[in-house]
Design a protein around this motif. Structure first.
Motif, PDB file in Angstrom:
ATOM      1  N   MET A 109      11.753 -31.925  13.633  1.00 62.11           N
ATOM      2  CA  MET A 109      12.487 -33.146  13.927  1.00 62.11           C
ATOM      3  C   MET A 109      12.634 -33.974  12.641  1.00 62.11           C
ATOM      4  O   MET A 109      11.939 -33.758  11.659  1.00 62.11           O
ATOM      5  N   SER A 110      13.565 -34.963  12.687  1.00 63.55           N
ATOM      6  CA  SER A 110      13.754 -35.832  11.539  1.00 63.55           C
ATOM      7  C   SER A 110      13.925 -37.257  12.031  1.00 63.55           C
ATOM      8  O   SER A 110      13.994 -37.528  13.224  1.00 63.55           O
ATOM      9  N   ASP A 111      13.987 -38.201  11.084  1.00 67.12           N
ATOM     10  CA  ASP A 111      14.192 -39.608  11.420  1.00 67.12           C
ATOM     11  C   ASP A 111      15.671 -39.911  11.657  1.00 67.12           C
ATOM     12  O   ASP A 111      16.014 -41.026  12.041  1.00 67.12           O
ATOM     13  N   LEU A 112      16.534 -38.950  11.418  1.00 69.34           N
ATOM     14  CA  LEU A 112      17.970 -39.162  11.591  1.00 69.34           C
ATOM     15  C   LEU A 112      18.315 -39.095  13.074  1.00 69.34           C
ATOM     16  O   LEU A 112      18.038 -38.112  13.748  1.00 69.34           O
ATOM     17  N   THR A 113      18.896 -40.177  13.588  1.00 71.90           N
ATOM     18  CA  THR A 113      19.290 -40.205  14.991  1.00 71.90           C
ATOM     19  C   THR A 113      20.798 -40.352  15.090  1.00 71.90           C
ATOM     20  O   THR A 113      21.481 -40.549  14.083  1.00 71.90           O
ATOM     21  N   HIS A 114      21.330 -40.267  16.321  1.00 71.26           N
ATOM     22  CA  HIS A 114      22.784 -40.352  16.478  1.00 71.26           C
ATOM     23  C   HIS A 114      23.132 -40.989  17.814  1.00 71.26           C
ATOM     24  O   HIS A 114      22.284 -41.134  18.706  1.00 71.26           O
ATOM     25  N   THR A 115      24.401 -41.372  17.917  1.00 75.27           N
ATOM     26  CA  THR A 115      24.914 -41.971  19.163  1.00 75.27           C
ATOM     27  C   THR A 115      26.047 -41.134  19.746  1.00 75.27           C
ATOM     28  O   THR A 115      26.839 -41.635  20.544  1.00 75.27           O
ATOM     29  N   LEU A 116      26.139 -39.886  19.342  1.00 69.96           N
ATOM     30  CA  LEU A 116      27.183 -39.006  19.856  1.00 69.96           C
ATOM     31  C   LEU A 116      26.929 -38.680  21.323  1.00 69.96           C
ATOM     32  O   LEU A 116      25.790 -38.461  21.720  1.00 69.96           O
ATOM     33  N   ARG A 117      27.992 -38.634  22.111  1.00 72.68           N
ATOM     34  CA  ARG A 117      27.852 -38.226  23.505  1.00 72.68           C
ATOM     35  C   ARG A 117      28.015 -36.714  23.570  1.00 72.68           C
ATOM     36  O   ARG A 117      29.119 -36.199  23.447  1.00 72.68           O
ATOM     37  N   LEU A 118      26.913 -36.025  23.759  1.00 71.18           N
ATOM     38  CA  LEU A 118      26.910 -34.567  23.690  1.00 71.18           C
ATOM     39  C   LEU A 118      26.524 -33.944  25.025  1.00 71.18           C
ATOM     40  O   LEU A 118      25.584 -34.386  25.676  1.00 71.18           O
ATOM     41  N   LYS A 119      27.244 -32.893  25.373  1.00 73.98           N
ATOM     42  CA  LYS A 119      26.871 -32.094  26.544  1.00 73.98           C
ATOM     43  C   LYS A 119      26.000 -30.912  26.125  1.00 73.98           C
ATOM     44  O   LYS A 119      25.300 -30.323  26.944  1.00 73.98           O
ATOM     45  N   LYS A 120      26.114 -30.554  24.858  1.00 79.55           N
ATOM     46  CA  LYS A 120      25.227 -29.544  24.292  1.00 79.55           C
ATOM     47  C   LYS A 120      25.056 -29.857  22.814  1.00 79.55           C
ATOM     48  O   LYS A 120      25.806 -30.665  22.250  1.00 79.55           O
ATOM     49  N   PRO A 121      24.070 -29.272  22.146  1.00 77.86           N
ATOM     50  CA  PRO A 121      23.814 -29.614  20.746  1.00 77.86           C
ATOM     51  C   PRO A 121      25.037 -29.372  19.859  1.00 77.86           C
ATOM     52  O   PRO A 121      25.853 -28.486  20.113  1.00 77.86           O
ATOM     53  N   LEU A 122      25.146 -30.182  18.815  1.00 73.34           N
ATOM     54  CA  LEU A 122      26.211 -30.051  17.824  1.00 73.34           C
ATOM     55  C   LEU A 122      25.573 -29.765  16.471  1.00 73.34           C
ATOM     56  O   LEU A 122      24.759 -30.551  15.982  1.00 73.34           O
ATOM     57  N   ALA A 123      25.931 -28.637  15.863  1.00 71.69           N
ATOM     58  CA  ALA A 123      25.390 -28.258  14.557  1.00 71.69           C
ATOM     59  C   ALA A 123      26.418 -28.577  13.484  1.00 71.69           C
ATOM     60  O   ALA A 123      27.431 -27.897  13.347  1.00 71.69           O
ATOM     61  N   ILE A 124      26.161 -29.646  12.747  1.00 71.38           N
ATOM     62  CA  ILE A 124      26.993 -29.986  11.588  1.00 71.38           C
ATOM     63  C   ILE A 124      26.388 -29.268  10.392  1.00 71.38           C
ATOM     64  O   ILE A 124      25.199 -29.415  10.112  1.00 71.38           O
ATOM     65  N   PHE A 125      27.203 -28.484   9.700  1.00 71.09           N
ATOM     66  CA  PHE A 125      26.625 -27.697   8.610  1.00 71.09           C
ATOM     67  C   PHE A 125      27.543 -27.649   7.396  1.00 71.09           C
ATOM     68  O   PHE A 125      28.734 -27.963   7.476  1.00 71.09           O
ATOM     69  N   ASP A 126      26.964 -27.285   6.276  1.00 64.38           N
ATOM     70  CA  ASP A 126      27.722 -27.145   5.030  1.00 64.38           C
ATOM     71  C   ASP A 126      27.183 -25.946   4.274  1.00 64.38           C
ATOM     72  O   ASP A 126      25.979 -25.673   4.306  1.00 64.38           O
ATOM     73  N   LEU A 127      28.087 -25.247   3.607  1.00 62.70           N
ATOM     74  CA  LEU A 127      27.716 -24.075   2.819  1.00 62.70           C
ATOM     75  C   LEU A 127      27.987 -24.313   1.343  1.00 62.70           C
ATOM     76  O   LEU A 127      29.007 -24.902   0.982  1.00 62.70           O
ATOM     77  N   GLU A 128      27.085 -23.863   0.514  1.00 62.59           N
ATOM     78  CA  GLU A 128      27.377 -23.697  -0.915  1.00 62.59           C
ATOM     79  C   GLU A 128      27.501 -22.196  -1.123  1.00 62.59           C
ATOM     80  O   GLU A 128      26.701 -21.419  -0.581  1.00 62.59           O
ATOM     81  N   THR A 129      28.498 -21.786  -1.880  1.00 56.93           N
ATOM     82  CA  THR A 129      28.830 -20.363  -1.943  1.00 56.93           C
ATOM     83  C   THR A 129      29.106 -19.902  -3.367  1.00 56.93           C
ATOM     84  O   THR A 129      29.172 -20.708  -4.293  1.00 56.93           O
ATOM     85  N   THR A 130      29.285 -18.584  -3.494  1.00 55.83           N
ATOM     86  CA  THR A 130      29.627 -18.026  -4.804  1.00 55.83           C
ATOM     87  C   THR A 130      31.093 -18.271  -5.146  1.00 55.83           C
ATOM     88  O   THR A 130      31.505 -18.085  -6.284  1.00 55.83           O
ATOM     89  N   GLY A 131      31.904 -18.668  -4.168  1.00 57.06           N
ATOM     90  CA  GLY A 131      33.330 -18.909  -4.387  1.00 57.06           C
ATOM     91  C   GLY A 131      33.993 -19.253  -3.073  1.00 57.06           C
ATOM     92  O   GLY A 131      33.319 -19.557  -2.082  1.00 57.06           O
ATOM     93  N   VAL A 132      35.309 -19.182  -3.053  1.00 60.08           N
ATOM     94  CA  VAL A 132      36.050 -19.633  -1.864  1.00 60.08           C
ATOM     95  C   VAL A 132      36.799 -18.501  -1.165  1.00 60.08           C
ATOM     96  O   VAL A 132      37.618 -18.753  -0.291  1.00 60.08           O
ATOM     97  N   ASN A 133      36.503 -17.265  -1.521  1.00 54.79           N
ATOM     98  CA  ASN A 133      37.136 -16.133  -0.863  1.00 54.79           C
ATOM     99  C   ASN A 133      36.292 -15.733   0.342  1.00 54.79           C
ATOM    100  O   ASN A 133      35.137 -15.326   0.198  1.00 54.79           O
ATOM    101  N   ILE A 134      36.874 -15.858   1.535  1.00 51.06           N
ATOM    102  CA  ILE A 134      36.125 -15.618   2.775  1.00 51.06           C
ATOM    103  C   ILE A 134      35.569 -14.196   2.832  1.00 51.06           C
ATOM    104  O   ILE A 134      34.470 -13.961   3.336  1.00 51.06           O
TER     105      ILE A 134
END
Length: 273
Positions: A1-26
């Protein structure tokens, strides 16, 4: 767990994510770091960040952006070794990010598929904050005119009005940013905006050889094709090994500028023999 909270109305969990990559070719590029904020339905969050060994060299131009070098990930786990745990962590979650619909989600799915882990987006919602940003805060000339000049653009899409606005925007950008220091991911400090057209040209110029972008300069400054079966191949080498490709391009429906630039490269190569 973390101290970061939210006020989003969610019916199921929401995973906000970001990638750092070797480049931009999928297809070709790999993840070097992933960070996920998992927003739970009870208003709490879980945050996980993990560096990953991409099992390929990280190009310098990518390292300069995100600050992650080969040495930093040489002892990190591979994606294959963490894939099942990651998929489990994301189980039942909708997915979100910034430009995630075009890049992060496709690349993440590709990584899962490569290692044989089923990660299906069919029953997940995908929320892209960048698309919301661009929809609500337009990145067009009118928005730039309001931001830099504090004026509303009248007669938008009139050639003269747009031209005058662009002229004023450029001056506004120079006035706002000249002398402003920025620091890149490697800690190098610079002042990129200067009241110097040569400096601004270098800052904003593309790597295209022709205006259509059919030929570009690669990272080594070499002229390469940017489309079709010869994509990323040296123009000179293709013309030498397959002379008929030049004839085909000259007869096909390419812009005259593209044909002119191609001819210039061909003639230059002939004179250098």
């Amino acid at each position: 767990m973390s101290d970061l909270t939210h006020t989003l109305r969610l019916k199921k969990p929401l995973a906000i994510f970001d990638l750092e990559t070797t480049g931009v070719n999928i297809v070709r590029d790999r993840i070097v770091e992933i960070s996920v904020v998992k927003a739970l339905t009870n208003g709490k969050t879980e945050i996980k960040t993990r560096r990953i060994n991409p099992e390929m060299p990280i190009p310098l131009e990518s390292s300069l952006i995100h600050g992650i070098y080969d040495e930093d990930v040489k002892d990190a786990p591979t994606f294959k070794s963490i894939a099942k745990n990651l998929a489990s962590f994301l189980e039942g979650c909708d997915m979100g990010g910034f430009n995630s619909n075009r890049f992060d989600i496709p690349l993440l799915v590709e990584e899962f598929l490569r290692v044989g882990v089923d990660f299906d987006m069919k029953n997940r919602k995908a929320i892209d904050a960048q698309r919301i940003f661009h929809m609500m805060e337009p990145r067009n000339l009118g928005a730039a005119y309001q931001f830099y000049c504090g004026k509303k653009l009248e007669n938008a899409h009139s050639a003269e009005a747009d031209t005058i606005a662009t002229f004023e925007v450029l001056q506004g950008q120079i006035n706002k940013y000249e002398g402003v220091k920025v620091v890149d991911a490697d800690g190098n400090e610079s002042e990129p905006i200067q009241n110097d057209m040569g400096v601004l040209h270098a800052l904003t110029a593309s790597n295209q050889i022709d205006f259509a972008g059919r030929m570009v300069f690669n990272q080594k400054g070499e002229e390469v094709f940017n489309f079709g079966k010869h994509k990323d191949k040296l123009v000179v080498e293709v013309l030498q090994k397959e002379p008929s490709f030049y004839d085909w391009m000259m007869k096909a429906e390419f812009p005259l500028d593209t044909k002119r630039r191609l001819t210039e490269i061909k003639l230059r190569a002939l004179t250098q023999r």
